[in-house]
Design a protein around this motif. Structure first.
Motif, PDB file in Angstrom:
ATOM      1  N   GLN A 157      14.003   0.311  -3.858  1.00 34.80           N
ATOM      2  CA  GLN A 157      12.757   0.598  -3.159  1.00 34.80           C
ATOM      3  C   GLN A 157      12.263   1.996  -3.503  1.00 34.80           C
ATOM      4  O   GLN A 157      13.042   2.948  -3.559  1.00 34.80           O
ATOM      5  CB  GLN A 157      12.987   0.506  -1.645  1.00 34.80           C
ATOM      6  CG  GLN A 157      11.736   0.586  -0.806  1.00 34.80           C
ATOM      7  CD  GLN A 157      11.173  -0.778  -0.457  1.00 34.80           C
ATOM      8  OE1 GLN A 157      11.764  -1.803  -0.797  1.00 34.80           O
ATOM      9  NE2 GLN A 157      10.043  -0.806   0.215  1.00 34.80           N
ATOM     10  N   VAL A 158      10.952   2.112  -3.737  1.00 30.85           N
ATOM     11  CA  VAL A 158      10.319   3.408  -3.982  1.00 30.85           C
ATOM     12  C   VAL A 158       9.134   3.539  -3.033  1.00 30.85           C
ATOM     13  O   VAL A 158       8.244   2.682  -3.012  1.00 30.85           O
ATOM     14  CB  VAL A 158       9.837   3.538  -5.439  1.00 30.85           C
ATOM     15  CG1 VAL A 158       9.132   4.878  -5.644  1.00 30.85           C
ATOM     16  CG2 VAL A 158      11.000   3.399  -6.409  1.00 30.85           C
ATOM     17  N   SER A 159       9.120   4.603  -2.238  1.00 28.52           N
ATOM     18  CA  SER A 159       8.023   4.828  -1.300  1.00 28.52           C
ATOM     19  C   SER A 159       6.873   5.537  -1.997  1.00 28.52           C
ATOM     20  O   SER A 159       7.069   6.552  -2.669  1.00 28.52           O
ATOM     21  CB  SER A 159       8.503   5.665  -0.113  1.00 28.52           C
ATOM     22  OG  SER A 159       7.403   6.040   0.702  1.00 28.52           O
ATOM     23  N   ALA A 177       0.812  -1.214   0.000  1.00 32.11           N
ATOM     24  CA  ALA A 177       0.000   0.000   0.000  1.00 32.11           C
ATOM     25  C   ALA A 177       0.844   1.262   0.000  1.00 32.11           C
ATOM     26  O   ALA A 177       0.406   2.310  -0.482  1.00 32.11           O
ATOM     27  CB  ALA A 177      -0.936   0.000   1.206  1.00 32.11           C
ATOM     28  N   ASP A 178       2.074   1.185   0.523  1.00 31.50           N
ATOM     29  CA  ASP A 178       2.878   2.402   0.630  1.00 31.50           C
ATOM     30  C   ASP A 178       4.258   2.309  -0.004  1.00 31.50           C
ATOM     31  O   ASP A 178       5.072   3.216   0.160  1.00 31.50           O
ATOM     32  CB  ASP A 178       3.024   2.815   2.096  1.00 31.50           C
ATOM     33  CG  ASP A 178       3.648   1.717   2.948  1.00 31.50           C
ATOM     34  OD1 ASP A 178       4.041   0.678   2.386  1.00 31.50           O
ATOM     35  OD2 ASP A 178       3.732   1.903   4.174  1.00 31.50           O
ATOM     36  N   ALA A 179       4.557   1.226  -0.741  1.00 29.75           N
ATOM     37  CA  ALA A 179       5.895   1.118  -1.334  1.00 29.75           C
ATOM     38  C   ALA A 179       5.902   0.130  -2.493  1.00 29.75           C
ATOM     39  O   ALA A 179       5.037  -0.746  -2.599  1.00 29.75           O
ATOM     40  CB  ALA A 179       6.917   0.690  -0.285  1.00 29.75           C
ATOM     41  N   VAL A 180       6.917   0.293  -3.355  1.00 27.69           N
ATOM     42  CA  VAL A 180       7.201  -0.663  -4.420  1.00 27.69           C
ATOM     43  C   VAL A 180       8.631  -1.149  -4.220  1.00 27.69           C
ATOM     44  O   VAL A 180       9.570  -0.345  -4.204  1.00 27.69           O
ATOM     45  CB  VAL A 180       7.065  -0.033  -5.817  1.00 27.69           C
ATOM     46  CG1 VAL A 180       7.413  -1.062  -6.896  1.00 27.69           C
ATOM     47  CG2 VAL A 180       5.662   0.506  -6.034  1.00 27.69           C
ATOM     48  N   ALA A 181       8.787  -2.456  -4.025  1.00 28.90           N
ATOM     49  CA  ALA A 181      10.115  -3.055  -3.919  1.00 28.90           C
ATOM     50  C   ALA A 181      10.452  -3.661  -5.277  1.00 28.90           C
ATOM     51  O   ALA A 181       9.800  -4.612  -5.721  1.00 28.90           O
ATOM     52  CB  ALA A 181      10.142  -4.121  -2.832  1.00 28.90           C
ATOM     53  N   ILE A 182      11.447  -3.096  -5.951  1.00 24.93           N
ATOM     54  CA  ILE A 182      11.824  -3.549  -7.291  1.00 24.93           C
ATOM     55  C   ILE A 182      12.905  -4.615  -7.160  1.00 24.93           C
ATOM     56  O   ILE A 182      14.037  -4.328  -6.780  1.00 24.93           O
ATOM     57  CB  ILE A 182      12.337  -2.372  -8.138  1.00 24.93           C
ATOM     58  CG1 ILE A 182      11.279  -1.279  -8.227  1.00 24.93           C
ATOM     59  CG2 ILE A 182      12.730  -2.854  -9.535  1.00 24.93           C
ATOM     60  CD1 ILE A 182      11.782   0.005  -8.866  1.00 24.93           C
ATOM     61  N   ASP A 183      12.536  -5.864  -7.451  1.00 22.22           N
ATOM     62  CA  ASP A 183      13.519  -6.944  -7.405  1.00 22.22           C
ATOM     63  C   ASP A 183      14.463  -6.862  -8.599  1.00 22.22           C
ATOM     64  O   ASP A 183      15.668  -7.075  -8.465  1.00 22.22           O
ATOM     65  CB  ASP A 183      12.815  -8.302  -7.381  1.00 22.22           C
ATOM     66  CG  ASP A 183      11.977  -8.479  -6.120  1.00 22.22           C
ATOM     67  OD1 ASP A 183      12.431  -8.044  -5.047  1.00 22.22           O
ATOM     68  OD2 ASP A 183      10.872  -9.039  -6.214  1.00 22.22           O
ATOM     69  N   SER A 184      13.917  -6.566  -9.764  1.00 22.40           N
ATOM     70  CA  SER A 184      14.746  -6.390 -10.956  1.00 22.40           C
ATOM     71  C   SER A 184      13.969  -5.596 -11.991  1.00 22.40           C
ATOM     72  O   SER A 184      12.761  -5.756 -12.145  1.00 22.40           O
ATOM     73  CB  SER A 184      15.163  -7.744 -11.546  1.00 22.40           C
ATOM     74  OG  SER A 184      14.032  -8.461 -12.012  1.00 22.40           O
TER      75      SER A 184
END
Length: 229
Positions: A117-119, A95-102
């Motif tokens: 990581q992007v908040s 809901a509050d972040a995107v964790a980019i694995d690749s």
């Protein structure tokens, strides 16, 4: 009149399974997207998740974007995105972040990777970046010191207040190698770059040998004080 014009050929959305563990398949074909600085032709988008929580907007996602052509009136960036451009992403959304694995971005000239990581709450960013590009696509002023291609890696951090930090910066290309860091805070820049040129004949045909150098910049972003030694 809207500043963005979008031509839509098709849009598809499929959702199956339980709302807390749903399968998502989204796709779109946009023949043309026009904004004030750019025109995109032949955009195709896909997005997929095997287990997405619809209520909490969370779960793993993967997606691809391909563009046949990007028209951009920017002589610095345009050569890097010439030809067909493709992007791919594997990430985990909450809901509050995107964790980019690749993530990858590729064009005829550029090959780049990103993870981090992007908040979505405060705009904070923490990314690891790598890129490989032909020297011919880089600014002409730098080409004389470079090899056929240039490899760049760095970390990029954006704080909630908008301050930017670039760390672990490394550049290698032919006889040139450099590393350093830079920051932008309160509209003031601070940068320290160290490097070496193993063949100074790139600068002058009559010169031989190698040199080391250090570059620093301090002060207002539009007109910092520069020091080169």
């Amino acid at each position: 009149e809207s500043p963005v014009k979008i031509e839509v050929r098709s849009v598809s959305a499929k959702v199956g399974g339980e709302s807390t563990h749903a399968r998502l398949d989204l796709s779109a074909i946009l023949p043309s997207v026009v904004t004030s600085p750019a025109k995109v032709d032949g955009l195709t988008l896909t997005l997929h998740s095997d287990a997405f929580d619809l209520r909490n907007r969370a779960g793993p996602v993967s997606g691809t974007v391909s563009v046949d052509k990007v028209g951009l009136d920017n002589p610095t960036i345009a050569p890097l995105i010439a030809g067909k451009v493709t992007a791919a992403l594997n990430a985990r959304l909450s809901a509050d972040a995107v964790a980019i694995d690749s993530g990858t971005l590729k064009s005829d000239a550029l090959s780049s990777q990103v993870a981090g990581q992007v908040s979505l709450r405060d705009g904070a960013i923490d990314l690891n970046l790598k890129a490989d590009a032909p020297s011919s696509a880089l600014p002409a002023a730098a080409r004389g010191m470079l090899g056929d291609r240039a490899q760049i890696s760095a970390t990029l951090k954006r704080e909630p207040n908008g301050n930017l930090n670039i760390g672990g910066l490394k550049l290698t290309s032919g006889p040139l190698s450099a590393d350093g860091q830079a920051s932008l805070a309160d509209n003031k820049v601070a940068a320290d770059i160290r490097g070496a040129l193993s063949d100074i004949s790139r600068l002058s045909k009559d010169a031989t040998g190698a040199i080391a150098f250090a570059l620093s910049a301090q002060g207002p972003a539009m007109a910092p004080d520069l020091s080169l030694t």
